[in-house]
Design a protein around this motif. Sequence first.
Motif, PDB file in Angstrom:
ATOM      1  N   ASP A   6       0.816  -1.276   0.080  1.00 17.54           N
ATOM      2  CA  ASP A   6       0.130  -0.107  -0.065  1.00 17.54           C
ATOM      3  C   ASP A   6       1.055   1.355  -0.053  1.00 17.54           C
ATOM      4  O   ASP A   6       0.609   2.281  -0.566  1.00 17.54           O
ATOM      5  CB  ASP A   6      -1.016  -0.008   1.067  1.00 17.54           C
ATOM      6  N   ALA A   7       1.927   1.389   0.711  1.00 22.06           N
ATOM      7  CA  ALA A   7       2.663   2.372   0.916  1.00 22.06           C
ATOM      8  C   ALA A   7       3.314   2.579  -0.406  1.00 22.06           C
ATOM      9  O   ALA A   7       3.626   3.792  -1.041  1.00 22.06           O
ATOM     10  CB  ALA A   7       3.915   2.203   2.181  1.00 22.06           C
ATOM     11  N   LEU A   8       3.900   1.395  -1.336  1.00 24.37           N
ATOM     12  CA  LEU A   8       4.577   1.796  -2.528  1.00 24.37           C
ATOM     13  C   LEU A   8       3.473   2.190  -3.498  1.00 24.37           C
ATOM     14  O   LEU A   8       3.872   3.114  -4.337  1.00 24.37           O
ATOM     15  CB  LEU A   8       5.030   0.121  -2.956  1.00 24.37           C
ATOM     16  N   ALA A   9       2.272   1.704  -3.547  1.00 26.76           N
ATOM     17  CA  ALA A   9       1.235   2.000  -4.314  1.00 26.76           C
ATOM     18  C   ALA A   9       0.844   3.496  -4.091  1.00 26.76           C
ATOM     19  O   ALA A   9       0.858   4.258  -5.357  1.00 26.76           O
ATOM     20  CB  ALA A   9      -0.188   1.156  -4.111  1.00 26.76           C
ATOM     21  N   ASP A  10       1.013   3.966  -3.000  1.00 26.23           N
ATOM     22  CA  ASP A  10       0.684   5.375  -2.708  1.00 26.23           C
ATOM     23  C   ASP A  10       1.859   6.391  -3.290  1.00 26.23           C
ATOM     24  O   ASP A  10       1.517   7.314  -3.586  1.00 26.23           O
ATOM     25  CB  ASP A  10       0.545   5.467  -1.245  1.00 26.23           C
ATOM     26  N   ARG A  11       3.083   5.784  -3.135  1.00 28.25           N
ATOM     27  CA  ARG A  11       4.121   6.491  -3.625  1.00 28.25           C
ATOM     28  C   ARG A  11       4.149   6.635  -5.033  1.00 28.25           C
ATOM     29  O   ARG A  11       4.506   7.542  -5.772  1.00 28.25           O
ATOM     30  CB  ARG A  11       5.477   6.110  -3.061  1.00 28.25           C
ATOM     31  N   VAL A  12       3.872   5.453  -5.767  1.00 24.58           N
ATOM     32  CA  VAL A  12       3.731   5.481  -7.185  1.00 24.58           C
ATOM     33  C   VAL A  12       2.651   6.596  -7.629  1.00 24.58           C
ATOM     34  O   VAL A  12       2.924   7.185  -8.464  1.00 24.58           O
ATOM     35  CB  VAL A  12       3.464   4.130  -7.637  1.00 24.58           C
ATOM     36  N   ALA A  13       1.313   6.320  -6.794  1.00 25.55           N
ATOM     37  CA  ALA A  13       0.287   7.297  -7.421  1.00 25.55           C
ATOM     38  C   ALA A  13       0.818   8.950  -7.041  1.00 25.55           C
ATOM     39  O   ALA A  13       0.460   9.639  -8.085  1.00 25.55           O
ATOM     40  CB  ALA A  13      -0.744   6.949  -6.641  1.00 25.55           C
ATOM     41  N   ALA A  14       1.454   9.117  -6.261  1.00 20.26           N
ATOM     42  CA  ALA A  14       1.996  10.469  -5.908  1.00 20.26           C
ATOM     43  C   ALA A  14       2.918  10.676  -6.968  1.00 20.26           C
ATOM     44  O   ALA A  14       3.014  12.021  -7.383  1.00 20.26           O
ATOM     45  CB  ALA A  14       2.725  10.720  -4.492  1.00 20.26           C
ATOM     46  N   THR A  15       3.886   9.999  -7.241  1.00 18.12           N
ATOM     47  CA  THR A  15       5.008  10.285  -8.143  1.00 18.12           C
ATOM     48  C   THR A  15       4.094  10.656  -9.605  1.00 18.12           C
ATOM     49  O   THR A  15       4.553  11.633 -10.176  1.00 18.12           O
ATOM     50  CB  THR A  15       6.123   9.174  -8.450  1.00 18.12           C
ATOM     51  N   ARG A  16       3.348   9.742  -9.963  1.00 19.18           N
ATOM     52  CA  ARG A  16       2.515   9.781 -11.121  1.00 19.18           C
ATOM     53  C   ARG A  16       1.852  11.172 -11.294  1.00 19.18           C
ATOM     54  O   ARG A  16       1.832  11.920 -12.261  1.00 19.18           O
ATOM     55  CB  ARG A  16       1.630   8.594 -11.358  1.00 19.18           C
ATOM     56  N   ALA A  17       1.185  11.573 -10.205  1.00 19.00           N
ATOM     57  CA  ALA A  17       0.329  12.834 -10.195  1.00 19.00           C
ATOM     58  C   ALA A  17       1.415  13.940 -10.431  1.00 19.00           C
ATOM     59  O   ALA A  17       1.159  15.131 -11.162  1.00 19.00           O
ATOM     60  CB  ALA A  17      -0.274  12.774  -8.779  1.00 19.00           C
ATOM     61  N   GLN A  18       2.494  13.805  -9.644  1.00 20.18           N
ATOM     62  CA  GLN A  18       3.620  14.872  -9.895  1.00 20.18           C
ATOM     63  C   GLN A  18       4.180  14.992 -11.092  1.00 20.18           C
ATOM     64  O   GLN A  18       4.387  16.119 -11.932  1.00 20.18           O
ATOM     65  CB  GLN A  18       4.631  14.692  -8.865  1.00 20.18           C
ATOM     66  N   LEU A  19       4.330  13.821 -11.792  1.00 19.58           N
ATOM     67  CA  LEU A  19       4.694  13.792 -13.313  1.00 19.58           C
ATOM     68  C   LEU A  19       4.013  14.508 -14.135  1.00 19.58           C
ATOM     69  O   LEU A  19       4.204  15.285 -15.025  1.00 19.58           O
ATOM     70  CB  LEU A  19       5.080  12.372 -13.387  1.00 19.58           C
ATOM     71  N   PHE A  20       2.395  14.132 -14.056  1.00 19.36           N
ATOM     72  CA  PHE A  20       1.586  14.752 -15.005  1.00 19.36           C
ATOM     73  C   PHE A  20       1.624  16.107 -14.783  1.00 19.36           C
ATOM     74  O   PHE A  20       1.225  16.859 -15.519  1.00 19.36           O
ATOM     75  CB  PHE A  20       0.134  14.223 -14.458  1.00 19.36           C
ATOM     76  N   ASP A  21       1.705  16.745 -13.315  1.00 21.50           N
ATOM     77  CA  ASP A  21       1.472  18.366 -13.025  1.00 21.50           C
ATOM     78  C   ASP A  21       2.818  18.926 -13.980  1.00 21.50           C
ATOM     79  O   ASP A  21       2.616  19.906 -14.352  1.00 21.50           O
ATOM     80  CB  ASP A  21       1.762  18.335 -11.707  1.00 21.50           C
ATOM     81  N   THR A  22       3.871  18.071 -13.735  1.00 23.58           N
ATOM     82  CA  THR A  22       4.893  18.493 -14.410  1.00 23.58           C
ATOM     83  C   THR A  22       5.004  18.673 -15.945  1.00 23.58           C
ATOM     84  O   THR A  22       5.426  19.626 -16.720  1.00 23.58           O
ATOM     85  CB  THR A  22       6.265  17.874 -14.170  1.00 23.58           C
ATOM     86  N   LEU A  23       4.398  17.540 -16.422  1.00 21.79           N
ATOM     87  CA  LEU A  23       4.112  17.541 -18.073  1.00 21.79           C
ATOM     88  C   LEU A  23       3.143  18.551 -18.368  1.00 21.79           C
ATOM     89  O   LEU A  23       3.453  19.270 -19.554  1.00 21.79           O
ATOM     90  CB  LEU A  23       3.657  16.142 -18.448  1.00 21.79           C
ATOM     91  N   ASP A  24       2.260  19.098 -17.654  1.00 20.64           N
ATOM     92  CA  ASP A  24       1.206  19.937 -18.019  1.00 20.64           C
ATOM     93  C   ASP A  24       1.953  21.549 -17.833  1.00 20.64           C
ATOM     94  O   ASP A  24       1.623  22.285 -18.675  1.00 20.64           O
ATOM     95  CB  ASP A  24      -0.012  19.953 -17.029  1.00 20.64           C
ATOM     96  N   ALA A  25       2.667  21.505 -16.844  1.00 21.15           N
ATOM     97  CA  ALA A  25       3.456  22.855 -16.840  1.00 21.15           C
ATOM     98  C   ALA A  25       4.250  22.974 -17.870  1.00 21.15           C
ATOM     99  O   ALA A  25       4.483  24.066 -18.532  1.00 21.15           O
ATOM    100  CB  ALA A  25       4.345  22.931 -15.440  1.00 21.15           C
ATOM    101  N   ILE A  26       5.126  22.141 -18.423  1.00 16.66           N
ATOM    102  CA  ILE A  26       6.089  22.061 -19.605  1.00 16.66           C
ATOM    103  C   ILE A  26       5.301  22.362 -20.789  1.00 16.66           C
ATOM    104  O   ILE A  26       5.408  23.142 -21.640  1.00 16.66           O
ATOM    105  CB  ILE A  26       6.713  20.609 -19.810  1.00 16.66           C
ATOM    106  N   GLU A  27       4.029  21.930 -20.923  1.00  8.26           N
ATOM    107  CA  GLU A  27       3.160  22.084 -22.176  1.00  8.26           C
ATOM    108  C   GLU A  27       2.722  23.236 -22.232  1.00  8.26           C
ATOM    109  O   GLU A  27       2.535  23.822 -23.288  1.00  8.26           O
ATOM    110  CB  GLU A  27       1.919  20.922 -21.994  1.00  8.26           C
TER     111      GLU A  27
END
Length: 76
Positions: A6-27
């Motif tokens: 669960d902790a790993l899944a939460d970290r993956v989800a948080a990292t994925r959300a951060q990546l999407f935010d970063t990609l949106d900012a770059i776009e």
Amino acid sequence: MTDQHDALADRVAATRAQLFDTLDAIEDKLNVPKQIGIAASKVKRGIDANPVPYLAGLAAGVAVVGGIVVTVLRRR
């Protein structure tokens, strides 16, 4: 084991959300029409707040272009 999963899944989800935010900012930064619109709205707000610096800049630009045109025409 489930807590670690669960902790790993939460970290993956948080990292994925951060990546999407970063990609949106770059776009957004690479979207030239959107950036032009943002710049235009900032200039419009600036002109509404205090038009004097913008008018002075416009006058200076006209003087520079006029000087270039006169110089080119005199050399002919």
